[in-house]
Motif scaffolding. Structure first.
Motif, PDB file in Angstrom:
ATOM      1  N   LEU A   4       0.855  -1.180   0.000  1.00  0.00           N
ATOM      2  CA  LEU A   4       0.000   0.000   0.000  1.00  0.00           C
ATOM      3  C   LEU A   4       0.893   1.231   0.000  1.00  0.00           C
ATOM      4  O   LEU A   4       1.863   1.292   0.758  1.00  0.00           O
ATOM      5  CB  LEU A   4      -0.899   0.020   1.236  1.00  0.00           C
ATOM      6  N   VAL A   5       0.554   2.192  -0.844  1.00  0.00           N
ATOM      7  CA  VAL A   5       1.341   3.419  -0.924  1.00  0.00           C
ATOM      8  C   VAL A   5       0.396   4.605  -0.838  1.00  0.00           C
ATOM      9  O   VAL A   5      -0.479   4.774  -1.698  1.00  0.00           O
ATOM     10  CB  VAL A   5       2.157   3.484  -2.225  1.00  0.00           C
ATOM     11  N   GLU A   6       0.590   5.430   0.183  1.00  0.00           N
ATOM     12  CA  GLU A   6      -0.234   6.618   0.353  1.00  0.00           C
ATOM     13  C   GLU A   6       0.383   7.812  -0.376  1.00  0.00           C
ATOM     14  O   GLU A   6       1.605   7.893  -0.555  1.00  0.00           O
ATOM     15  CB  GLU A   6      -0.388   6.982   1.842  1.00  0.00           C
ATOM     16  N   LEU A  20      -6.383  12.299   0.453  1.00  0.00           N
ATOM     17  CA  LEU A  20      -5.340  11.290   0.480  1.00  0.00           C
ATOM     18  C   LEU A  20      -5.735  10.130  -0.421  1.00  0.00           C
ATOM     19  O   LEU A  20      -6.921   9.791  -0.524  1.00  0.00           O
ATOM     20  CB  LEU A  20      -5.138  10.782   1.911  1.00  0.00           C
ATOM     21  N   SER A  21      -4.739   9.541  -1.043  1.00  0.00           N
ATOM     22  CA  SER A  21      -4.952   8.371  -1.883  1.00  0.00           C
ATOM     23  C   SER A  21      -4.108   7.220  -1.372  1.00  0.00           C
ATOM     24  O   SER A  21      -3.044   7.431  -0.783  1.00  0.00           O
ATOM     25  CB  SER A  21      -4.572   8.672  -3.331  1.00  0.00           C
ATOM     26  N   CYS A  22      -4.592   6.022  -1.619  1.00  0.00           N
ATOM     27  CA  CYS A  22      -3.869   4.819  -1.229  1.00  0.00           C
ATOM     28  C   CYS A  22      -3.909   3.860  -2.413  1.00  0.00           C
ATOM     29  O   CYS A  22      -4.985   3.398  -2.811  1.00  0.00           O
ATOM     30  CB  CYS A  22      -4.520   4.181  -0.007  1.00  0.00           C
ATOM     31  N   ALA A  79      -7.896   3.415  -2.586  1.00  0.00           N
ATOM     32  CA  ALA A  79      -8.734   3.902  -1.496  1.00  0.00           C
ATOM     33  C   ALA A  79      -8.411   5.374  -1.289  1.00  0.00           C
ATOM     34  O   ALA A  79      -7.313   5.826  -1.629  1.00  0.00           O
ATOM     35  CB  ALA A  79      -8.488   3.117  -0.212  1.00  0.00           C
ATOM     36  N   TYR A  80      -9.385   6.102  -0.764  1.00  0.00           N
ATOM     37  CA  TYR A  80      -9.225   7.545  -0.630  1.00  0.00           C
ATOM     38  C   TYR A  80      -9.746   8.011   0.718  1.00  0.00           C
ATOM     39  O   TYR A  80     -10.605   7.383   1.332  1.00  0.00           O
ATOM     40  CB  TYR A  80     -10.006   8.261  -1.736  1.00  0.00           C
ATOM     41  N   LEU A  81      -9.220   9.138   1.134  1.00  0.00           N
ATOM     42  CA  LEU A  81      -9.751   9.812   2.322  1.00  0.00           C
ATOM     43  C   LEU A  81      -9.842  11.295   1.995  1.00  0.00           C
ATOM     44  O   LEU A  81      -8.828  11.961   1.833  1.00  0.00           O
ATOM     45  CB  LEU A  81      -8.862   9.591   3.541  1.00  0.00           C
ATOM     46  N   ARG A  82     -11.051  11.766   1.878  1.00  0.00           N
ATOM     47  CA  ARG A  82     -11.286  13.170   1.605  1.00  0.00           C
ATOM     48  C   ARG A  82     -11.477  13.869   2.932  1.00  0.00           C
ATOM     49  O   ARG A  82     -12.324  13.466   3.745  1.00  0.00           O
ATOM     50  CB  ARG A  82     -12.528  13.341   0.735  1.00  0.00           C
ATOM     51  N   MET A  83     -10.707  14.917   3.164  1.00  0.00           N
ATOM     52  CA  MET A  83     -10.746  15.629   4.438  1.00  0.00           C
ATOM     53  C   MET A  83     -11.065  17.103   4.190  1.00  0.00           C
ATOM     54  O   MET A  83     -10.361  17.755   3.413  1.00  0.00           O
ATOM     55  CB  MET A  83      -9.390  15.497   5.156  1.00  0.00           C
ATOM     56  N   ILE A  84     -12.103  17.585   4.825  1.00  0.00           N
ATOM     57  CA  ILE A  84     -12.463  18.998   4.707  1.00  0.00           C
ATOM     58  C   ILE A  84     -12.502  19.616   6.099  1.00  0.00           C
ATOM     59  O   ILE A  84     -12.515  18.914   7.113  1.00  0.00           O
ATOM     60  CB  ILE A  84     -13.817  19.195   3.999  1.00  0.00           C
ATOM     61  N   TYR A  95      -2.004   6.744   7.765  1.00  0.00           N
ATOM     62  CA  TYR A  95      -1.672   5.436   7.222  1.00  0.00           C
ATOM     63  C   TYR A  95      -2.899   4.784   6.601  1.00  0.00           C
ATOM     64  O   TYR A  95      -3.994   4.801   7.181  1.00  0.00           O
ATOM     65  CB  TYR A  95      -1.155   4.516   8.323  1.00  0.00           C
ATOM     66  N   CYS A  96      -2.681   4.169   5.464  1.00  0.00           N
ATOM     67  CA  CYS A  96      -3.693   3.345   4.830  1.00  0.00           C
ATOM     68  C   CYS A  96      -3.453   1.903   5.259  1.00  0.00           C
ATOM     69  O   CYS A  96      -2.293   1.487   5.413  1.00  0.00           O
ATOM     70  CB  CYS A  96      -3.558   3.490   3.310  1.00  0.00           C
TER      71      CYS A  96
END
Length: 122
Positions: A4-6, A20-22, A79-84, A95-96
């Protein structure tokens, strides 16, 4: 061996946004639960968000509910993490992780990325 690479971390002002992307490789991650964890300086790593392999079930830690959104693209092994509305207290290494299930417990995740730094400034 799965990897896995973030990516996508960086410096942002409070109130700003980051995504963030994973990227997953070397395994069939489409049937894995995908999670995001974070570790702030001097603190233990903590759960942030998790999504099951179907993309239907999600769970978030209370402090990020309504601000963070986890998503995934099984076809792209991403995989993604959208942060607002980021806050100073969101500063951490993110970490993913991938695990054969749906859990908020980090010891149930089999694969981990190297982490990406998110710094929120005032």
């Amino acid at each position: 061996q799965g990897q896995l690479v973030e990516s996508g971390g960086g410096l942002v002002q409070a109130g700003g946004s980051l995504s963030l992307s994973c990227a997953a490789s070397g395994g069939t991650f489409s049937r894995y639960g995908m999670g995001w964890f974070r570790q702030a300086p001097g603190k233990e790593r903590e759960f942030v968000a998790v999504m099951d392999w179907t993309g239907i079930r999600t769970s978030y830690r209370d402090s990020v509910k309504g601000r963070f959104t986890i998503s995934r693209d099984n076809g792209a092994n991403m995989a993604y993490l959208r942060m607002i509305n980021l806050k100073l207290e969101d500063t951490a290494v993110y970490y993913c992780a991938a695990g054969r299930g749906y859990s908020v417990q980090e010891d149930l995740f089999d694969y981990w990325g190297q982490g990406t730094q998110v710094t929120v400034s005032s």
